[in-house]
Design an enzyme around this catalytic site. Structure first.
Site, PDB file in Angstrom:
ATOM      1  N   ASP A  43       0.864  -1.198   0.000  1.00 29.10           N
ATOM      2  CA  ASP A  43       0.000   0.000   0.000  1.00 29.10           C
ATOM      3  C   ASP A  43       0.894   1.240   0.000  1.00 29.10           C
ATOM      4  OD1 ASP A  43      -2.174   1.959   0.785  1.00 29.10           O
ATOM      5  OD2 ASP A  43      -3.298   0.101   1.092  1.00 29.10           O
ATOM      6  N   TYR A 165     -15.679   6.175 -12.359  1.00 30.43           N
ATOM      7  CA  TYR A 165     -15.477   4.908 -11.629  1.00 30.43           C
ATOM      8  C   TYR A 165     -16.046   3.734 -12.431  1.00 30.43           C
ATOM      9  CZ  TYR A 165     -15.547   1.694  -7.600  1.00 30.43           C
ATOM     10  OH  TYR A 165     -15.365   0.619  -6.754  1.00 30.43           O
ATOM     11  N   THR A 202     -16.659   0.528   4.123  1.00 35.50           N
ATOM     12  CA  THR A 202     -15.216   0.746   4.314  1.00 35.50           C
ATOM     13  C   THR A 202     -15.028   2.257   4.180  1.00 35.50           C
ATOM     14  OG1 THR A 202     -14.798   0.645   1.947  1.00 35.50           O
ATOM     15  CG2 THR A 202     -14.604  -1.441   3.144  1.00 35.50           C
TER      16      THR A 202
HETATM   17  N1  LIG Z   1     -16.254  -0.559  -0.520  1.00 31.32           N
HETATM   18  C1  LIG Z   1     -17.073  -0.739  -1.540  1.00 31.32           C
HETATM   19  O1  LIG Z   1     -18.278  -0.466  -1.430  1.00 31.32           O
HETATM   20  C2  LIG Z   1     -16.566  -1.314  -2.845  1.00 31.32           C
HETATM   21  C3  LIG Z   1     -17.524  -1.760  -3.759  1.00 31.32           C
HETATM   22  C4  LIG Z   1     -17.096  -2.280  -4.981  1.00 31.32           C
HETATM   23  C5  LIG Z   1     -15.748  -2.362  -5.267  1.00 31.32           C
HETATM   24  N2  LIG Z   1     -14.831  -1.918  -4.356  1.00 31.32           N
HETATM   25  C6  LIG Z   1     -13.417  -2.019  -4.737  1.00 31.32           C
HETATM   26  O2  LIG Z   1     -12.706  -2.763  -3.773  1.00 31.32           O
HETATM   27  C7  LIG Z   1     -11.359  -2.291  -3.664  1.00 31.32           C
HETATM   28  C8  LIG Z   1     -11.051  -1.951  -2.216  1.00 31.32           C
HETATM   29  O3  LIG Z   1     -11.955  -0.939  -1.798  1.00 31.32           O
HETATM   30  P1  LIG Z   1     -12.117  -0.472  -0.268  1.00 31.32           P
HETATM   31  O4  LIG Z   1     -13.561  -0.246  -0.043  1.00 31.32           O
HETATM   32  O5  LIG Z   1     -11.345  -1.348   0.637  1.00 31.32           O
HETATM   33  O6  LIG Z   1     -11.415   0.978  -0.372  1.00 31.32           O
HETATM   34  P2  LIG Z   1     -10.485   1.757   0.689  1.00 31.32           P
HETATM   35  O7  LIG Z   1     -10.439   3.161   0.211  1.00 31.32           O
HETATM   36  O8  LIG Z   1     -10.967   1.501   2.060  1.00 31.32           O
HETATM   37  O9  LIG Z   1      -9.076   1.049   0.484  1.00 31.32           O
HETATM   38  C9  LIG Z   1      -8.368   1.174  -0.728  1.00 31.32           C
HETATM   39  C10 LIG Z   1      -6.892   0.990  -0.453  1.00 31.32           C
HETATM   40  O10 LIG Z   1      -6.195   1.203  -1.701  1.00 31.32           O
HETATM   41  C11 LIG Z   1      -5.043   1.981  -1.407  1.00 31.32           C
HETATM   42  N3  LIG Z   1      -4.569   2.706  -2.592  1.00 31.32           N
HETATM   43  C12 LIG Z   1      -5.150   3.779  -3.199  1.00 31.32           C
HETATM   44  N4  LIG Z   1      -4.376   4.209  -4.214  1.00 31.32           N
HETATM   45  C13 LIG Z   1      -3.293   3.391  -4.247  1.00 31.32           C
HETATM   46  C14 LIG Z   1      -2.130   3.319  -5.072  1.00 31.32           C
HETATM   47  N5  LIG Z   1      -1.914   4.201  -6.066  1.00 31.32           N
HETATM   48  N6  LIG Z   1      -1.229   2.330  -4.838  1.00 31.32           N
HETATM   49  C15 LIG Z   1      -1.426   1.442  -3.822  1.00 31.32           C
HETATM   50  N7  LIG Z   1      -2.486   1.472  -2.994  1.00 31.32           N
HETATM   51  C16 LIG Z   1      -3.412   2.448  -3.213  1.00 31.32           C
HETATM   52  C17 LIG Z   1      -5.490   2.926  -0.293  1.00 31.32           C
HETATM   53  O11 LIG Z   1      -4.381   3.491   0.387  1.00 31.32           O
HETATM   54  C18 LIG Z   1      -6.340   2.002   0.557  1.00 31.32           C
HETATM   55  O12 LIG Z   1      -5.581   1.329   1.536  1.00 31.32           O
HETATM   56  C19 LIG Z   1     -11.260  -1.096  -4.618  1.00 31.32           C
HETATM   57  O13 LIG Z   1     -10.709  -1.505  -5.855  1.00 31.32           O
HETATM   58  C20 LIG Z   1     -12.710  -0.679  -4.784  1.00 31.32           C
HETATM   59  O14 LIG Z   1     -12.926   0.016  -6.000  1.00 31.32           O
HETATM   60  C21 LIG Z   1     -15.214  -1.399  -3.152  1.00 31.32           C
END
Ligand SMILES: NC(=O)c1ccc[n+]([C@@H]2O[C@H](COP(=O)([O-])OP(=O)(O)OC[C@H]3O[C@@H](n4cnc5c(N)ncnc54)[C@H](O)[C@@H]3O)[C@@H](O)[C@H]2O)c1
Length: 272
Positions: A43, A165, A202
């Site tokens: 990360d 997105y 999250t």
């Molecule tokens: N939470 C939801 O409702 C949801 C729904 C559908 C899909 N997703 C997908 O699931 C994945 C995780 O989402 P989440 O809810 O845990 O989000 P989050 O924001 O809680 O966590 C995302 C993580 O990615 C890291 N990150 C961001 N940019 C980065 C980079 N350039 N290099 C390395 N790390 C980086 C952040 O520091 C963070 O730790 C994402 O791809 C998101 O699009 C989430």
């Protein structure tokens, strides 16, 4: 007859999970570690990433941390090398790092659009390329593997306020399928699948609720949440554990004939 009810084991496997300092990535790392995998937490959030690795070790798992920006080619080389050196292999890659931008399309800046594509799509492309090189026969790890890409329900259908997105997550869906076909035909022994979560609480999940309100697409966060839930036939909220269990299945030997698939984990919201 084979017994599919055996407990899922990832003993002896090494997994790299991007963006796993918090949220879904941290939950996925924890469940893979509980199943016996050694996990690399990667990360841009260094303190939180170290803490997540420490928590997994405290619970008896094997975990290390590396700082990685998924948009950076040099970081990918260093991260894969660290995974193989510190964990003894590279069998599972979860391309989880991602960001969201919530705005009406006409108000979305070019800078934000390009940033979301850079992290959500280029990051996954670089991960797939790194996995192909390292996991294929003769590669630095060489034992084949499983790559899991986090797409979204927003990669399956359109949502107002999430055009950038949606565009990025739709790209992840087809990048996944193309890689699955190619790696399969080349005999690399690498399966590639996507997971499509619905709204999960999250940091990103709550940012989406706030973003909908700020973009004028909902009265308040509670009403936006309710709108999401009303579209969920199972009538319940999803949790990070629901997504982590799907990742465990795709990472494990319980899914040897599954590649190029879209595993939708959304309480049925995109089915209705
Ligand atoms: N939470 C939801 O409702 C949801 C729904 C559908 C899909 N997703 C997908 O699931 C994945 C995780 O989402 P989440 O809810 O845990 O989000 P989050 O924001 O809680 O966590 C995302 C993580 O990615 C890291 N990150 C961001 N940019 C980065 C980079 N350039 N290099 C390395 N790390 C980086 C952040 O520091 C963070 O730790 C994402 O791809 C998101 O699009 C989430």
């Amino acid at each position: 007859m084979t017994d599919a009810s055996n407990e899922v084991s990832l003993a002896g496997k090494a997994a790299l999970i991007t963006g796993s300092a918090r949220g879904l990535g941290a939950e996925i790392a924890a469940i893979l570690a509980r199943a016996g995998a050694a996990v690399m937490i990667a990360d841009i959030l260094e303190d939180q990433g170290r803490q997540t690795a420490e928590a997994i070790r405290a619970a008896g798992g094997k975990a290390a941390f590396v700082r990685q920006d998924v948009t950076n080619e040099t970081d990918w080389e260093a991260t894969v090398a660290a995974t193989i050196r510190e964990l003894g292999g590279f069998d599972i890659l979860v391309n989880n790092a991602g960001i969201e931008v919530c705005a009406l399309l006409e108000n979305t800046t070019l800078k934000d659009f390009q940033r979301i594509l850079d992290i959500n799509v280029t990051g996954v492309f670089l991960g797939l390329r790194a996995a192909a090189k390292a996991m294929k026969p003769g590669g630095a790890a060489g034992g084949g593997g499983s790559v899991i890409n986090l797409s979204s329900v927003a990669g399956l259908r359109g949502y107002s306020g999430l055009s950038a997105y949606c565009g990025s997550k739709g790209a992840v869906k087809l990048l996944t399928k193309a890689a699955a076909v190619e790696f399969g035909q080349l005999g690399y022994g690498i399966r590639v699948n996507s997971i499509h979560p619905g709204l999960i609480p999250t940091d990103m999940g709550s940012a989406v609720l706030k973003g909908f309100v700020a973009a004028g697409l909902g009265k308040d966060e509670a009403s936006v949440q309710q709108a999401f839930e009303r579209g969920t036939p199972l009538g319940m909220k999803g949790t990070p554990a629901d997504i982590a269990k799907a990742a465990l299945f795709l990472a494990s030997d319980q899914s040897p004939w599954v590649t190029g698939a879209e595993l939708v984990v959304d309480g049925g919201s995109t089915a209705s």
